[in-house]
Scaffold this motif. Structure first.
Motif, PDB file in Angstrom:
ATOM      1  N   GLU A   1       0.833  -1.211   0.000  1.00 46.39           N
ATOM      2  CA  GLU A   1       0.000   0.000   0.000  1.00 46.39           C
ATOM      3  C   GLU A   1       0.862   1.254   0.000  1.00 46.39           C
ATOM      4  O   GLU A   1       0.514   2.261  -0.625  1.00 46.39           O
ATOM      5  N   PHE A   2       2.000   1.203   0.700  1.00 46.99           N
ATOM      6  CA  PHE A   2       2.896   2.360   0.727  1.00 46.99           C
ATOM      7  C   PHE A   2       3.417   2.638  -0.679  1.00 46.99           C
ATOM      8  O   PHE A   2       3.428   3.786  -1.139  1.00 46.99           O
ATOM      9  N   VAL A   3       3.838   1.571  -1.383  1.00 44.49           N
ATOM     10  CA  VAL A   3       4.370   1.747  -2.739  1.00 44.49           C
ATOM     11  C   VAL A   3       3.302   2.344  -3.664  1.00 44.49           C
ATOM     12  O   VAL A   3       3.569   3.251  -4.451  1.00 44.49           O
ATOM     13  N   LYS A   4       2.091   1.858  -3.519  1.00 47.62           N
ATOM     14  CA  LYS A   4       0.988   2.354  -4.353  1.00 47.62           C
ATOM     15  C   LYS A   4       0.758   3.855  -4.122  1.00 47.62           C
ATOM     16  O   LYS A   4       0.646   4.642  -5.068  1.00 47.62           O
ATOM     17  N   ALA A   5       0.738   4.261  -2.843  1.00 41.68           N
ATOM     18  CA  ALA A   5       0.524   5.672  -2.515  1.00 41.68           C
ATOM     19  C   ALA A   5       1.723   6.521  -2.927  1.00 41.68           C
ATOM     20  O   ALA A   5       1.572   7.651  -3.392  1.00 41.68           O
TER      21      ALA A   5
END
Ligand code: MN
Ligand code: MN
Length: 465
Positions: free
Chosen positions: A47-51
């Motif tokens: 999720e961090f990479v996506k954001a």
């Protein structure tokens, strides 16, 4: 006797809040609001990479694979298997003078589902787990947990799972023994009070139908998963499902001076460095931001910092700058400077005995530098050279950024490690440099908003140097 001799000679350590005016306070609180909002959608590394990708795209960064060639000012990134990410801005000066790297990690301690997670015991359905990273197991019982991750079917179809964050979702929990019957448990050592094999997530209690053919509750759960995601039990064997605390990141304290949130180790340094990189333009030295995975379990594997994926990213940069030649990658690393941006153990007055007060990081006293980490006799430490510590001090002092130099706990008590040694072993000058945290690795960790903002200012100043 000189009147202000003490003022002149002592390394004064005091709360940063004392010298904050109204404008600065507003900047600190506004920035923390952005940080809190980011944490609430970035609880796992995926999720961090996506954001982070979304933010980078909005700020003119592009995948390095889209470039035929690179030149000064270009803003690039590379995403490694959706779980780690490297970003860079090409500098005005020759890349042979080295990179300015800031490296954090975006994985945090949690509970992973086992490959065959679903069981029925005593007419209740559970997901069995295997904890990830250094946790105190008892802290993970009787709190609301949510399920995040992916299930990949044999045909390659990838299903994203996120249950528990939405107000209308159910949540999950791991039960604990009632005190009335816990006499034997309470006599155990704290570390043995809850066994890893007992960290089973409660996921259901309704039998599929009244027929007595066994495992009806498990069958009902599989039926629900089948209807929702089109999967069968075997599809769970090719999944990465993580249990994280369902709590939202929030302001903490009557003065709202702190942040309480899951996963601040090390998303606090990851977010502040990412935010700083988004605002950079025309850097002298090529600026690199590492968001790595697997730090909490030793940085191994192809998304961890020990892998060659980062070398590949820098080599690709050298190729596309049109300057690559044998051994240039080694040279670039040997002349690089790095802040290993990872959290520090904040001094906790409730547990003062584990820290040397004169060498501890305090909440609200600014960015915390650890000259070395390691444990008991600096074992396994990456120890920054005095010359490099002085260079970093100079950057901080000329930018009026409050800093503290600390070590993690008393000499004989323990210690820790970060990704610092990995880049130091490649030849770069590296120092650990991050935010002090209370309750590190707990489901809810605490930081000071002052220090969060200091980290952002530090990383920006380092890259602008
Ligand atoms: Mn960390
Ligand atoms: Mn950690």
């Amino acid at each position: 006797m000189e009147e202000n001799l003490k003022d002149r000679l002592f390394n004064k350590k005091e709360s940063g809040w004392k010298s904050v005016d109204d404008t600065e306070k507003k900047n600190i609180f506004d920035f923390s609001k952005r940080y809190i909002d980011f944490l609430n959608v970035s609880k796992t590394e995926r999720e961090f990479v996506k954001a982070a990708k979304k933010l980078a795209d909005e700020n003119g960064f592009k995948d390095i694979m889209e470039f035929e060639s690179l030149k000064a000012g270009d803003k690039i990134y590379f995403i490694n298997r959706d779980k780690s990410m490297y970003l860079a801005i090409i500098g005005e000066e020759s890349i042979e003078n080295g990179l300015h790297i800031i490296g954090s990690h975006i994985d945090s301690p949690r509970l992973d589902l086992k490959p065959n997670p679903l069981v029925e015991e005593g007419k209740l359905a559970y997901f069995k787990t295997h904890y990830y990273g250094g946790i105190k197991k008892y802290q993970w019982t009787t709190i609301p947990l949510s399920i995040h991750g992916v299930i990949v079917k044999a045909n390659g179809e990838k299903i994203e799972v996120n249950i528990g964050e939405d107000e209308n979702d159910p949540i999950f929990t791991i039960t604990d023994l009632l005190p009335h019957l816990a006499q034997a448990q309470m006599e155990k050592k704290l570390k043995d009070g809850v066994e890893g094999e007992n960290l089973n997530l409660l996921v259901g209690s309704i039998p599929y139908d009244e027929k007595e053919c066994g495992e009806q509750v498990k069958l009902n759960i599989l039926n629900i998963l089948n209807k929702k995601y089109g999967i069968t039990e075997v599809d769970l064997t090719s999944s990465e499902l993580e249990l994280v605390p369902q709590f939202k990141a929030r302001s903490l304290g009557l003065d709202e001076s702190m942040v309480a949130a899951y996963g601040q180790d090390d998303k606090v340094c990851a977010f502040t460095s990412l935010a700083a990189m988004m605002e950079l333009n025309n850097v002298k030295n090529t600026a690199v931001c590492i968001l790595s995975d697997k730090e909490e379990v030793g940085s191994m594997g192809n998304t961890g910092m020990e892998s060659h994926m980062f070398d590949f990213f820098i080599s690709e940069m050298l190729n596309k700058l049109g300057i690559n030649r044998p051994n240039l990658l080694d040279k670039v690393f040997c002349f690089s400077k790095m802040l290993s941006s990872d959290v520090d153990a904040g001094f906790d007055p409730l547990y003062a005995s584990v820290s040397d007060k004169n060498n501890a990081g305090f909440l609200g006293e600014g960015i915390s530098l650890n000259k070395y980490t390691g444990a008991r006799g600096k074992s396994g430490a990456s120890d920054a050279n005095a010359e490099f510590v002085a260079w970093v001090r100079n950057v901080l002092e000329k930018n009026n950024i409050l800093y503290q130099i600390a070590e993690l706990g008393k000499v004989d008590i323990g210690g820790g490690g970060t990704i610092a040694y990995i880049l130091a072993n490649k030849g770069a000058d590296v120092i650990d440099c991050g935010v002090p945290v209370l309750s590190m690795h707990a489901p809810y960790e605490v930081t000071s908003k002052y220090d969060v903002y200091s980290a952002y200012k530090t990383y920006k100043a380092f890259w602008n140097e």
